[in-house]
Design a protein around this motif. Structure first.
Motif, PDB file in Angstrom:
ATOM      1  N   SER A 266       3.452  -9.327  -3.764  1.00 33.38           N
ATOM      2  CA  SER A 266       4.023  -9.704  -5.065  1.00 33.38           C
ATOM      3  C   SER A 266       3.298  -8.997  -6.206  1.00 33.38           C
ATOM      4  N   ALA A 267       1.961  -8.833  -6.082  1.00 24.84           N
ATOM      5  CA  ALA A 267       1.193  -8.130  -7.118  1.00 24.84           C
ATOM      6  C   ALA A 267       1.554  -6.648  -7.128  1.00 24.84           C
ATOM      7  N   GLN A 268       1.712  -6.054  -5.928  1.00 17.70           N
ATOM      8  CA  GLN A 268       2.118  -4.646  -5.856  1.00 17.70           C
ATOM      9  C   GLN A 268       3.474  -4.436  -6.520  1.00 17.70           C
ATOM     10  N   ASN A 269       4.404  -5.324  -6.240  1.00 16.83           N
ATOM     11  CA  ASN A 269       5.738  -5.204  -6.819  1.00 16.83           C
ATOM     12  C   ASN A 269       5.701  -5.350  -8.335  1.00 16.83           C
ATOM     13  N   ALA A 270       4.850  -6.256  -8.823  1.00 19.12           N
ATOM     14  CA  ALA A 270       4.740  -6.459 -10.264  1.00 19.12           C
ATOM     15  C   ALA A 270       4.228  -5.200 -10.955  1.00 19.12           C
ATOM     16  N   ASN A 285       7.486  -7.942 -20.731  1.00 15.90           N
ATOM     17  CA  ASN A 285       6.466  -8.578 -21.568  1.00 15.90           C
ATOM     18  C   ASN A 285       5.272  -9.063 -20.762  1.00 15.90           C
ATOM     19  N   ALA A 286       4.208  -9.410 -21.480  1.00 18.25           N
ATOM     20  CA  ALA A 286       2.942  -9.784 -20.860  1.00 18.25           C
ATOM     21  C   ALA A 286       3.057 -11.107 -20.103  1.00 18.25           C
ATOM     22  N   ARG A 287       3.890 -12.009 -20.585  1.00 16.38           N
ATOM     23  CA  ARG A 287       4.013 -13.295 -19.913  1.00 16.38           C
ATOM     24  C   ARG A 287       4.565 -13.126 -18.498  1.00 16.38           C
ATOM     25  N   GLU A 288       5.605 -12.324 -18.357  1.00 20.31           N
ATOM     26  CA  GLU A 288       6.183 -12.106 -17.024  1.00 20.31           C
ATOM     27  C   GLU A 288       5.188 -11.411 -16.101  1.00 20.31           C
ATOM     28  N   LEU A 289       4.434 -10.449 -16.639  1.00 19.79           N
ATOM     29  CA  LEU A 289       3.439  -9.765 -15.811  1.00 19.79           C
ATOM     30  C   LEU A 289       2.317 -10.721 -15.436  1.00 19.79           C
ATOM     31  N   ARG A 290       1.876 -11.570 -16.378  1.00 16.91           N
ATOM     32  CA  ARG A 290       0.812 -12.527 -16.071  1.00 16.91           C
ATOM     33  C   ARG A 290       1.250 -13.495 -14.980  1.00 16.91           C
ATOM     34  N   ILE A 291       2.481 -13.994 -15.063  1.00 18.51           N
ATOM     35  CA  ILE A 291       2.977 -14.920 -14.040  1.00 18.51           C
ATOM     36  C   ILE A 291       3.054 -14.223 -12.682  1.00 18.51           C
TER      37      ILE A 291
END
Length: 554
Positions: A266-270, A285-291
């Motif tokens: 999931s982190a790789q995909n993000a 946005n940063a919120r979607e990346l942080r989640i």
């Protein structure tokens, strides 16, 4: 390499005084548009970072009048210098606009002197992430991915205020010795509002970290910072820079690099979604990346319950010098003591717990810890329903504590207190430590110390003075103007609370007797069980002296 004579003419010398307040200690670094120094602030008795506007190759010291004044070396360079100065002023104004954003290098002062301009910032101790790679220090991917939440929180708030950084790279991410990751250097930051006075067209290109739309200002937005941050993380984790080409096929190799890393799928995909060349299809946005990278922060309900347990063991001394506060409900002033209960916390209310460890001998230390407790209680009464807890309020709180203790010191002589306190509202917390009263947080079976011990000895080292044995347990003013008494330098940690987080605040007597492995085991129980375990261990000690502790379980 610059000659000694060139360096002499380029940098301010050690001992130079600025604004009758800042004493230059040493050069920390220099770039094309500025020189950064470590300086000592005589007003608050601690080191700060001072950045001087100085365009290398276009400016020099005016040796005919003073070694400090800065002049343009040739008339042909005037236009470049004036443009750079305009951008430097942009940076000052943007940093002031962002001064309450957590995990952003914070501006404290700005002024003109020596025919140039200076910015004063908090001095961070640690390294930029680019320094890690240059010094061949291994970058632990797990630690970086945990710390990146700090920068994503900063970007969320920064973007919400209408600003983008535009220069995120390993050199502009600073990992402190405490494990916090800060976003630094706002020379190319700009407002996203085309009509804003903060609109900044200056650019510095760092190949491998900038988005394809970097040269077109009107196409840039929060997604531009997302690309740069993802490219930075890929470089730090894999050691390879993302190709600059906008052609997706030229960057297919990135997914292969990430497969070899230890990141979750999931982190790789993000990260890959954050590196899409087309800004319209990129993670926005940063919120979607942080989640995606760190998990969602749970929204606190309108009202939730926080469990606490508190205790003090007087031990062999048979004289109390400690004090503690739990949300203003009680302030401990007695002998051996234990109490447990629940706090009903509304989402928009400020809450506070604290341990104050008296120092100075006999009743002097006890009076000092009481004075500090009174200042904390007064602060809680003032700001219980305020909208935000900006860091500037932390300075005000520390000033109130210091003034209380200075007033006491005038009456009874040199005395002081060390303390730790935790403030929270909703799912945000501030952990503040003054002196050697530790704060720990247990999250998902990982114990982290949120405090950094500061003593007068540390202050003397910062000031370049010799340390004598009696300094080790004597206190120095944090914001006071007098040296007769006061609290010490403070470390402030800001973060977000996750369900299940457990905090321990205690006097140093607890950690003198209980190691971190044992504390971790104890804190894995409920709050009351943790305190019972601490008390049992302290009771077995042959030399137990004033040990106070509070456990808070969310």
């Amino acid at each position: 390499m610059k000659s000694n004579e060139t360096v002499k003419n380029l940098y301010l010398t050690e001992g130079t005084m600025l604004k009758e307040r800042y004493i230059i200690k040493q050069v920390w670094g220099s770039g094309g548009f500025g020189i950064t120094y470590e300086a000592y602030d005589l007003l608050i008795n601690r080191s700060v970072a001072v950045k001087e506007f100085f365009v290398e190759g276009c400016m020099k010291r005016d040796d005919k009048h003073t070694n400090n004044a800065v002049i343009i070396d040739e008339e042909s360079h005037r236009l470049k210098v004036e443009k750079s100065l305009s951008n430097f002023r942009y940076e000052i104004n943007i940093m002031k606009a962002l001064q309450n954003v957590p995990y952003v290098s914070r501006i404290r002062d700005s002024f003109e002197e020596n025919e140039t301009v200076y910015i004063v910032m908090d001095l961070l101790h640690g390294r930029t992430l680019s320094e890690y790679s240059r010094k061949n220090i291994a970058v632990n991917s797990t630690e970086i991915m945990e710390a990146v939440e700090h920068v994503l929180i900063a970007l969320e708030e920064m973007h919400a205020l209408g600003f983008i950084h535009r220069d995120i790279s390993p050199g502009n991410l600073f990992l402190t010795d405490d494990g916090d990751l800060y976003l630094i250097d706002f020379g190319t930051a700009t407002s996203t509002d085309t009509n804003s006075e903060y609109r900044n067209e200056q650019t510095f290109r760092h190949n491998g970290f900038h988005a394809p739309e970097y040269n077109v200002l009107d196409k840039q937005g929060p997604w531009t910072d997302i690309y740069s941050l993802c490219a930075t993380l890929v470089y730090l984790i894999t050691g390879d820079a993302v190709p600059d080409s906008a052609d997706e096929r030229a960057r297919d190799a990135v997914s292969g690099w990430l497969v070899k890393s230890r990141l979750s799928a999931s982190a790789q995909n993000a990260l890959l979604r954050g590196l899409v060349a087309d800004e319209n299809k990129r993670l926005p946005n940063a919120r979607e990346l942080r989640i995606a990278l760190c998990g969602a922060l749970e929204e606190q309900p309108e009202q939730h319950i926080v469990k606490y347990a508190a205790s003090t063991d007087i031990g062999n001394r048979k004289l109390n010098q400690d004090n503690m506060i739990v949300d203003g409900m009680f302030s401990y002033e007695g002998e051996d003591f234990v109490k447990a209960g629940e706090l009903e916390c509304k989402r928009d209310e400020l809450h506070l717990v604290a341990v104050c460890d008296g120092v100075g001998g006999a009743s002097c230390g006890e009076l000092a810890s009481k004075a500090a407790s009174q200042a904390l209680t007064h602060f809680l009464e003032q700001y219980r329903y305020s909208d935000i807890i900006p860091e500037r309020l932390m300075d005000e709180l520390l000033d109130q504590i210091n003034e209380k203790i200075v007033t006491l010191g005038r009456k009874i002589g040199r005395t002081g207190t060390t303390m730790s306190f935790l403030l929270w509202r909703g799912n945000q917390y501030y952990a503040v430590n003054i002196g050697d009263s530790p704060i720990f947080m247990l999250r998902k079976h990982k114990l982290e110390q949120l405090s950094t011990a500061h003593t007068l000895a540390a202050a003397r080292i910062v000031a370049g003075l010799s340390v004598v044995p009696k300094d080790n347990h004597t206190l120095v003013n944090y914001l006071g103007k007098e040296r007769i008494a006061g609290s010490q330098m403070a470390s402030i940690r800001h973060g977000y609370i996750h369900k299940g987080d457990t905090f321990l605040l205690c006097s140093d007597g607890v950690t003198d007797k209980i190691d971190k492995d044992r504390l971790k085991r104890y804190l894995s129980h409920n709050a009351e069980g943790a305190i019972r375990s601490v008390r049992r261990t302290l009771a077995r000690s042959s030399n137990n002296d004033n040990c106070s502790a509070i456990v808070i379980k969310f």
